[in-house]
Design a protein around this motif. Sequence first.
Motif, PDB file in Angstrom:
ATOM      1  N   GLU A 134       0.839  -1.209   0.000  1.00  0.00           N
ATOM      2  CA  GLU A 134       0.000   0.000   0.000  1.00  0.00           C
ATOM      3  C   GLU A 134       0.871   1.255   0.000  1.00  0.00           C
ATOM      4  OE1 GLU A 134      -3.513   2.054   2.706  1.00  0.00           O
ATOM      5  OE2 GLU A 134      -3.015  -0.053   3.045  1.00  0.00           O
ATOM      6  N   TYR A 135       1.951   1.231   0.792  1.00  0.00           N
ATOM      7  CA  TYR A 135       2.869   2.364   0.858  1.00  0.00           C
ATOM      8  C   TYR A 135       3.491   2.630  -0.516  1.00  0.00           C
ATOM      9  CZ  TYR A 135       7.043   5.070   2.017  1.00  0.00           C
ATOM     10  OH  TYR A 135       8.039   6.024   2.033  1.00  0.00           O
ATOM     11  N   GLU A 136       3.945   1.549  -1.138  1.00  0.00           N
ATOM     12  CA  GLU A 136       4.541   1.713  -2.474  1.00  0.00           C
ATOM     13  C   GLU A 136       3.512   2.287  -3.456  1.00  0.00           C
ATOM     14  OE1 GLU A 136       6.242  -2.051  -3.596  1.00  0.00           O
ATOM     15  OE2 GLU A 136       7.877  -1.859  -2.149  1.00  0.00           O
ATOM     16  N   ALA A 137       2.281   1.794  -3.352  1.00  0.00           N
ATOM     17  CA  ALA A 137       1.231   2.304  -4.246  1.00  0.00           C
ATOM     18  C   ALA A 137       0.969   3.778  -3.959  1.00  0.00           C
ATOM     19  CB  ALA A 137      -0.043   1.488  -4.092  1.00  0.00           C
ATOM     20  N   LEU A 138       0.927   4.128  -2.676  1.00  0.00           N
ATOM     21  CA  LEU A 138       0.695   5.527  -2.315  1.00  0.00           C
ATOM     22  C   LEU A 138       1.863   6.406  -2.745  1.00  0.00           C
ATOM     23  CD1 LEU A 138      -0.957   5.183   1.227  1.00  0.00           C
ATOM     24  CD2 LEU A 138      -2.057   5.884  -0.906  1.00  0.00           C
ATOM     25  N   CYS A 139       3.083   5.878  -2.609  1.00  0.00           N
ATOM     26  CA  CYS A 139       4.259   6.643  -3.069  1.00  0.00           C
ATOM     27  C   CYS A 139       4.147   6.879  -4.586  1.00  0.00           C
ATOM     28  CB  CYS A 139       5.552   5.899  -2.731  1.00  0.00           C
ATOM     29  SG  CYS A 139       6.001   6.041  -0.985  1.00  0.00           S
ATOM     30  N   LYS A 140       3.700   5.887  -5.313  1.00  0.00           N
ATOM     31  CA  LYS A 140       3.541   6.012  -6.760  1.00  0.00           C
ATOM     32  C   LYS A 140       2.480   7.056  -7.081  1.00  0.00           C
ATOM     33  CE  LYS A 140       2.876   3.122 -10.818  1.00  0.00           C
ATOM     34  NZ  LYS A 140       2.544   1.811 -11.328  1.00  0.00           N
ATOM     35  N   VAL A 141       1.348   6.998  -6.325  1.00  0.00           N
ATOM     36  CA  VAL A 141       0.276   7.971  -6.535  1.00  0.00           C
ATOM     37  C   VAL A 141       0.779   9.363  -6.197  1.00  0.00           C
ATOM     38  CG1 VAL A 141      -1.986   8.733  -5.687  1.00  0.00           C
ATOM     39  CG2 VAL A 141      -1.589   6.319  -6.204  1.00  0.00           C
ATOM     40  N   GLU A 142       1.544   9.478  -5.083  1.00  0.00           N
ATOM     41  CA  GLU A 142       2.079  10.780  -4.696  1.00  0.00           C
ATOM     42  C   GLU A 142       2.998  11.331  -5.791  1.00  0.00           C
ATOM     43  OE1 GLU A 142       4.547  12.875  -1.017  1.00  0.00           O
ATOM     44  OE2 GLU A 142       4.767  10.728  -1.375  1.00  0.00           O
ATOM     45  N   ALA A 143       3.850  10.462  -6.308  1.00  0.00           N
ATOM     46  CA  ALA A 143       4.772  10.901  -7.371  1.00  0.00           C
ATOM     47  C   ALA A 143       3.978  11.357  -8.599  1.00  0.00           C
ATOM     48  CB  ALA A 143       5.732   9.767  -7.717  1.00  0.00           C
ATOM     49  N   GLU A 144       2.954  10.631  -8.959  1.00  0.00           N
ATOM     50  CA  GLU A 144       2.130  11.000 -10.110  1.00  0.00           C
ATOM     51  C   GLU A 144       1.431  12.336  -9.857  1.00  0.00           C
ATOM     52  OE1 GLU A 144      -0.519   7.714 -10.785  1.00  0.00           O
ATOM     53  OE2 GLU A 144       1.073   6.449 -11.581  1.00  0.00           O
ATOM     54  N   GLN A 145       0.922  12.500  -8.622  1.00  0.00           N
ATOM     55  CA  GLN A 145       0.227  13.748  -8.311  1.00  0.00           C
ATOM     56  C   GLN A 145       1.207  14.920  -8.284  1.00  0.00           C
ATOM     57  OE1 GLN A 145      -2.008  13.109  -4.695  1.00  0.00           O
ATOM     58  NE2 GLN A 145      -3.634  11.979  -5.771  1.00  0.00           N
ATOM     59  N   ASN A 146       2.399  14.684  -7.720  1.00  0.00           N
ATOM     60  CA  ASN A 146       3.409  15.757  -7.714  1.00  0.00           C
ATOM     61  C   ASN A 146       3.788  16.129  -9.155  1.00  0.00           C
ATOM     62  OD1 ASN A 146       3.551  16.166  -4.971  1.00  0.00           O
ATOM     63  ND2 ASN A 146       5.233  14.735  -4.664  1.00  0.00           N
ATOM     64  N   GLU A 147       3.908  15.156  -9.993  1.00  0.00           N
ATOM     65  CA  GLU A 147       4.238  15.426 -11.401  1.00  0.00           C
ATOM     66  C   GLU A 147       3.104  16.206 -12.068  1.00  0.00           C
ATOM     67  OE1 GLU A 147       4.916  12.883 -15.381  1.00  0.00           O
ATOM     68  OE2 GLU A 147       5.682  11.991 -13.531  1.00  0.00           O
ATOM     69  N   PHE A 148       1.862  15.825 -11.770  1.00  0.00           N
ATOM     70  CA  PHE A 148       0.705  16.530 -12.342  1.00  0.00           C
ATOM     71  C   PHE A 148       0.687  17.973 -11.871  1.00  0.00           C
ATOM     72  CE2 PHE A 148      -3.739  17.821 -11.996  1.00  0.00           C
ATOM     73  CZ  PHE A 148      -4.114  17.727 -13.317  1.00  0.00           C
ATOM     74  N   ILE A 149       0.966  18.181 -10.533  1.00  0.00           N
ATOM     75  CA  ILE A 149       0.982  19.534  -9.970  1.00  0.00           C
ATOM     76  C   ILE A 149       2.082  20.336 -10.641  1.00  0.00           C
ATOM     77  CG2 ILE A 149       1.444  20.885  -7.888  1.00  0.00           C
ATOM     78  CD1 ILE A 149       0.030  18.661  -6.314  1.00  0.00           C
ATOM     79  N   ASP A 150       3.233  19.735 -10.792  1.00  0.00           N
ATOM     80  CA  ASP A 150       4.351  20.457 -11.430  1.00  0.00           C
ATOM     81  C   ASP A 150       3.985  20.808 -12.866  1.00  0.00           C
ATOM     82  OD1 ASP A 150       5.931  20.377  -9.190  1.00  0.00           O
ATOM     83  OD2 ASP A 150       7.042  18.565  -9.777  1.00  0.00           O
ATOM     84  N   GLN A 151       3.389  19.939 -13.591  1.00  0.00           N
ATOM     85  CA  GLN A 151       2.980  20.237 -14.992  1.00  0.00           C
ATOM     86  C   GLN A 151       1.917  21.298 -15.002  1.00  0.00           C
ATOM     87  OE1 GLN A 151       1.723  16.634 -16.861  1.00  0.00           O
ATOM     88  NE2 GLN A 151       3.807  15.865 -17.119  1.00  0.00           N
ATOM     89  N   PHE A 152       1.018  21.267 -14.045  1.00  0.00           N
ATOM     90  CA  PHE A 152      -0.041  22.267 -14.009  1.00  0.00           C
ATOM     91  C   PHE A 152       0.538  23.631 -13.706  1.00  0.00           C
ATOM     92  CE2 PHE A 152      -3.518  24.444 -11.795  1.00  0.00           C
ATOM     93  CZ  PHE A 152      -4.482  24.396 -12.767  1.00  0.00           C
ATOM     94  N   ILE A 153       1.502  23.721 -12.776  1.00  0.00           N
ATOM     95  CA  ILE A 153       2.129  24.974 -12.402  1.00  0.00           C
ATOM     96  C   ILE A 153       2.922  25.497 -13.623  1.00  0.00           C
ATOM     97  CG2 ILE A 153       3.852  26.055 -10.923  1.00  0.00           C
ATOM     98  CD1 ILE A 153       2.896  24.252  -8.703  1.00  0.00           C
ATOM     99  N   PHE A 154       3.589  24.696 -14.325  1.00  0.00           N
ATOM    100  CA  PHE A 154       4.394  25.148 -15.477  1.00  0.00           C
ATOM    101  C   PHE A 154       3.508  25.578 -16.625  1.00  0.00           C
ATOM    102  CE2 PHE A 154       7.937  22.444 -13.689  1.00  0.00           C
ATOM    103  CZ  PHE A 154       8.713  23.501 -13.334  1.00  0.00           C
ATOM    104  N   GLN A 155       2.403  25.123 -16.762  1.00  0.00           N
ATOM    105  CA  GLN A 155       1.513  25.498 -17.848  1.00  0.00           C
ATOM    106  C   GLN A 155       0.883  26.848 -17.565  1.00  0.00           C
ATOM    107  OE1 GLN A 155      -1.396  22.515 -18.447  1.00  0.00           O
ATOM    108  NE2 GLN A 155       0.023  21.128 -19.387  1.00  0.00           N
ATOM    109  N   LYS A 156       0.824  27.279 -16.484  1.00  0.00           N
ATOM    110  CA  LYS A 156       0.252  28.567 -16.215  1.00  0.00           C
ATOM    111  C   LYS A 156       1.232  29.579 -16.362  1.00  0.00           C
ATOM    112  CE  LYS A 156      -3.530  27.916 -13.180  1.00  0.00           C
ATOM    113  NZ  LYS A 156      -4.200  28.165 -12.115  1.00  0.00           N
TER     114      LYS A 156
END
Length: 156
Positions: A134-156
């Motif tokens: 579960e931790y590994e899955a959550l770490c993966k989700v966190e990494a994906e969300q951080n990447e999405f946030i970073d892409q969203f911030i750069f697009q603005k």
Amino acid sequence: MTHLSLADPVRETLFSGEAGRQTAMAKDILAEAGLHFDELNKLRVLDPEVTQQTIELKEECKDFVDKIGQFQKIVGGLIELVDQLAKEAENEKMKAIGARNLLKSIAKQREAQQQQLQALIAEKKMQLERYRVEYEALCKVEAEQNEFIDQFIFQK
């Protein structure tokens, strides 16, 4: 009337010779008839030797009976002691059986407790593995969300 005793030593000394032989003959005749004179010159049915042996036998019998009585007391005491020791041995035997059964029970309890603890360890290991996945899955989700946030911030 005067009392004459055939075995009277004084009379035997007074009448010497023929009278002494007659006294001896009279004693022999009485002895053949089963009559004897004792040391007090009393006429007895039993021979003085037999009377003495009878008295000795009576005393020996009394001693024997006394010794048998003492022996019975000793044996009675010994039997009581052996019975008491047998009871104590039986009590100790029962205590030993009880202690052995208690030890077996404790050993079974420890074995059951050990099995329970091993089952708990296995369960906790499985839970740990689930949490790790579960931790590994959550770490993966966190990494994906951080990447999405970073892409969203750069697009603005």
